[in-house]
Write an enzyme that holds these catalytic residues in place. Structure first.
Site, mmCIF file in Angstrom:
data_model
loop_
_atom_site.group_PDB
_atom_site.id
_atom_site.type_symbol
_atom_site.label_atom_id
_atom_site.label_comp_id
_atom_site.label_asym_id
_atom_site.label_seq_id
_atom_site.Cartn_x
_atom_site.Cartn_y
_atom_site.Cartn_z
ATOM 1 N N SER A 50 -65.862 -8.595 3.149
ATOM 2 C CA SER A 50 -65.893 -8.107 4.524
ATOM 3 C C SER A 50 -64.523 -7.786 5.100
ATOM 4 O O SER A 50 -64.434 -7.188 6.168
ATOM 5 C CB SER A 50 -66.594 -9.121 5.422
ATOM 6 N N GLU A 60 -38.738 -2.197 -36.986
ATOM 7 C CA GLU A 60 -37.890 -1.309 -36.204
ATOM 8 C C GLU A 60 -37.126 -0.269 -37.028
ATOM 9 O O GLU A 60 -36.802 0.798 -36.512
ATOM 10 C CB GLU A 60 -36.884 -2.150 -35.395
#
Length: 847
Positions: free
Chosen positions: A354, A78
């Site tokens: 379907s 960082e």
């Protein structure tokens, strides 16, 4: 030049002093933020608290508890100059500015650990210049008042690690079941990898991405001299294995799917980070219905509702319920083990089978105005180029068939025929209007049977069906009603956008009429029925595994709606292979829908569907029209639960017959079904306790003329008592998948691929796999007298759609497949749908 230089120096000093003073001012005014954080709270629709978002999911660590190598991992990842700068890394800012200029946007943050801490404590996540300047001023003030060790300790205790976990100490326990002092190098690197994107890089949600990010962290540590190459290689090679269930003592676990979904929605509407939402002290009011949510949680905890897996990978499912009048989501669950996995399957695309037919076929056909529920379609064995869809019903390719019968029995050939008639573009357009834009590769007839390149989510399906239930108007799905801050100021209030008319009201009314037939007697979704009006559709997709001959399935669906709520259920495995397939079809999804909705809606006032507009009365026949049908008779068969009609055929070639019907609640006749048979037809879409009137006309397909109506007859259907739920372990006589079906029988359905039992009054049906033809069967009546012989109905399975391979070729022509069978213990009737999707072998047969 001298004076200009001096002026620049003075301006720089003044600017720096302003930055320092601004940061000191903000820090002095918010001293409490350094020690206290208020968790946000989520409420249900009755304003009852259901979750505190973060406050108890934190454990602070002292600096002495933080291993040096752990601190090094975060610094290397960082802020590699953390020990050198005074809160602002000028070299990092310069590098970020260059990259931003090249990208022409604010891509790089250039934030130090101190700046990140300042942002988490006081600011939001936008990258504007003014926010960065304020962040920098606070960072400088923090550096002036705190030591580096104090800043790093506070940072590691504040940052978010995903899944509601704040602080590195609790993260170590959650992800590794380890104390800080016992962490290994690969675990430290894994933790250091998370803060960049907590929901993206944490190992429980995505091991692959976490492993890749861990490798980046280890490389950075090696480059900066914290570890050796050998240590890097060894740490990269470790495979993460999640520990057992973790209990932090938080009440987050209650209704976790819904809460997490609401948090993401709050982040969007408030334009804030997850950290800011969870720790901002907000009161988040939602539309959650506690009864409905608890019902879903209970049913998903009941293992008897699901098939047993051969190993630790469970059969999964997802369900969402929404009020289609306003789009408010009442309940949702993302899986059976959502607490552990955190994967919300309500938002994961799957193949709809379907259940997609109303969206790409019947809906757009009705919208054209050229079709009604009684319109005659063609159910023929026909190829469209190299695409040859097949019916999976017992009576295959029956020729003329009404739209209502086509969707009720989920016939494939007639669905594809209809899409071909109206044009694929209309199906694609209609799907897009309902919030499901199709891929450019989905411009083919396979979409009639739900064959898609990427699939759709349960939330998308529920939203789309909500439009049918909402008179054709758009529905905005949402969970949040309002958000109030700690000073009781309303920061957000939901305001619904003006609804769009996505389809004609008549189209929506006709669709509701059609889908009510699907859940009625003879319909593929009859197992979803509850004690109030219901409309819905089933869907099943085949496994799609190359070289595997099996009737088992990949996905099972039921999507349906009452006059008040809409819900979608999906079932399947996260990772489908030959060992992880559904043995049952959509009958299981329909049954789960019924269990949940019957309990979830117990306190919801019952409504009723509006009546669809009457279909046009047949025009008077021309002089050369067919003769009037004579001698129409009819009777109700209680064993088969159908009305059998008979009449004297009229003379002529190419004559078919149209059967018109109205029940006791209807003012006008509507076309119920068509028949190519010379003098007979069976109406399976009848309900106990109803009375019906019928008449029949002859139709000449050559001339397009219809003869005069026959004399009318009336049929009374006796009332029968139907058990609301089957005895556990028994089939209810409406089985799909590998189940037999005896509508009124204690029958056994024996197919080539398995056995199933149905329970009723009498009858026995046996079905063969793949062709829907049945063997003779026998059954004994309840009273011990009488034998019933009948054709065993249906084949193994239910309305199935072949699944594309993981890398589908949608432009290839879908192959044939088998599908649903639901056998009737006395008549041998069967219904179902099977859709072959791209890249499935032609010989594949489906349940």
């Amino acid at each position: 030049m001298f004076f200009a230089g001096a002026l620049a120096v003075v301006a720089g000093i003044v600017g720096y002093l302003l930055v320092i003073l601004n940061g000191e001012r903000i820090l002095a005014a918010n001293k409490d933020v350094l020690s206290l954080t208020e968790a946000s709270v989520v409420y249900d629709s009755s304003n009852n608290k259901i979750a505190s978002l973060a406050s108890v999911n934190r454990q602070n660590a002292e600096f002495s508890e933080l291993p040096e190598l752990l601190r090094d991992a975060f610094i290397a990842t960082e802020d590699k100059r953390f020990e050198e700068h005074s809160g602002i890394d000028m070299l990092g800012i310069g590098r970020a500015l260059v990259k931003d200029v090249i990208a022409r946007s604010a891509k790089e943050g250039a934030s130090t650990i101190t700046q990140q801490l300042a942002r988490n404590l006081f600011l939001n996540q936008d990258k504007t210049f003014f926010r960065k300047a304020t962040e920098a001023s606070i960072a400088v003030a923090l550096e002036n008042q705190m030591t580096k060790d104090e800043i790093l300790t506070m940072y590691l205790n504040r940052i978010y690690f995903g899944n509601g976990i704040y602080g590195v100490k609790l993260a170590a326990k959650y992800y590794f079941n380890s104390s800080l002092e016992d962490l290994k190098l690969w675990q430290m690197a894994t933790l250091a990898a998370i803060p960049k994107a907590p929901s993206y890089y944490n190992p429980k949600d995505d091991i692959e991405r976490s492993t890749q990010r861990r490798a980046v962290v280890l490389t950075l540590m090696n480059d900066q001299g914290y570890i050796t190459q050998e240590e890097e290689d060894q740490a990269k090679a470790v495979v993460y294995k999640p520990p057992g269930e973790f209990n932090s003592g938080s009440d987050r676990n209650k209704f976790l799917t819904y809460v997490d979904f609401a948090v993401k929605e709050a982040m969007q509407v408030m334009d804030m980070s997850e950290d800011e939402i969870r720790l901002g002290g907000y009161k988040i009011y939602t539309s959650l219905n506690a009864t409905a949510q608890q019902t879903i949680e209970d049913e998903f905890d009941d293992d008897s509702n699901f098939e047993k897996s051969p190993d630790e990978q469970k059969q999964q499912a997802a369900m969402v319920i929404m009020d289609h009048s306003d789009g408010s989501i009442k309940a949702m669950i993302g899986g059976r083990d959502y607490v552990r996995k955190g994967l919300n399957r309500v938002t994961v695309p799957r193949q709809p089978g379907s259940s997609f037919k109303p969206i790409t076929v019947y809906g757009p056909a009705l919208e054209t105005g050229d079709y009604t529920p009684g319109s005659t379609l063609r159910d023929d064995k026909k190829c469209y180029g190299s695409y040859c869809p097949t019916d999976s019903n017992k009576n295959k390719y029956i020729g003329p068939v009404s739209m209502s019968q086509s969707i009720m029995e989920s016939r494939n050939a007639s669905a594809v025929w209809l899409l071909n008639e109206i044009g694929v573009s209309k199906g694609v357009s209609f799907s897009g209007k309902l919030g499901m834009p199709l891929d450019k590769d989905d411009r083919n007839l396979a979409i009639a049977l739900g064959g898609l390149s990427h699939g759709v989510t349960p939330l998308q399906m529920a939203t789309a069906y909500s439009a049918f239930a909402n008179d054709g108007k758009s529905v905005d799905a949402h969970t949040i009603v309002k958000i109030v801050d700690h000073s009781q100021e309303t920061r957000y209030q939901y305001a619904a956008a003006k609804p769009k008319q996505l389809m004609k009201e008549q189209t929506a009314a006709y669709m509701t009429e059609l889908l009510q037939g699907v859940v009625g007697p003879g319909g593929t979704g009859r197992g979803a029925a509850i004690d109030r009006p219901l409309a819905g559709k089933t869907g099943t997709t085949q496994h799609g595994i190359s070289g595997l001959k099996s009737s088992y399935n990949r996905d099972a669906w039921f999507v349906g709606y009452t006059p008040e709520w809409t819900a979608a259920v999906w079932m399947g495995y996260d990772k489908t292979d030959k060992e992880h397939l559904l043995k049952k079809s959509s009958s299981a999804a329909a049954a789960l829908f019924s269990k949940v909705m019957s309990k979830a809606m117990k306190d919801v006032p019952k409504g009723s569907f509006g009546k669809a507009p009457s279909e046009p009365t047949p025009t008077p026949p021309a002089s050369d029209a067919p003769d009037q049908v004579k001698n129409l008779t009819g009777s109700y068969d209680p064993n088969q639960m159908l009305v059998s009609l008979r009449w004297t055929p009229v003379e002529g070639d190419g004559i078919s017959y149209r059967i018109y019907r109205k029940d006791s609640s209807q003012a006008e006749f509507s076309r119920a079904l068509d028949s190519a048979a010379a003098g007979s037809a069976d109406d399976m879409n009848v309900a106990p306790g109803m009375s019906y009137e019928y008449y029949v006309t002859a139709y000449d397909s050559k001339s397009g003329l219809e003869g005069p109506p026959s004399a009318r007859i009336a049929i009374e259907i006796p009332t029968v008592e139907i058990s609301p739920s089957p005895t556990p372990g028994w089939n209810d006589g409406s089985g799909e998948g590998n189940e037999g079906n005896g509508n009124n029988g204690n029958g056994n359905g024996n197919g080539n691929n398995g056995n199933g039992n149905g329970h009723g009054n009498n009858g026995n049906g046996n079905g063969n796999n793949g062709n829907g033809s049945g063997n003779n069967g026998n059954g004994n009546g309840n009273n011990g007298s009488g034998n019933g012989n009948g054709q065993g109905g249906g084949q193994q399975g239910g309305e199935s759609t072949s699944q594309p391979t993981p890398t589908p070729t949608p432009t290839s022509t879908p192959a044939d497949a088998g599908g649903t069978g639901s056998g009737d213990g006395t008549s041998g009737t069967s219904s179902g749908d099977a859709a072959a999707l791209p890249s499935v072998p032609a010989e594949s047969t489906g349940p």
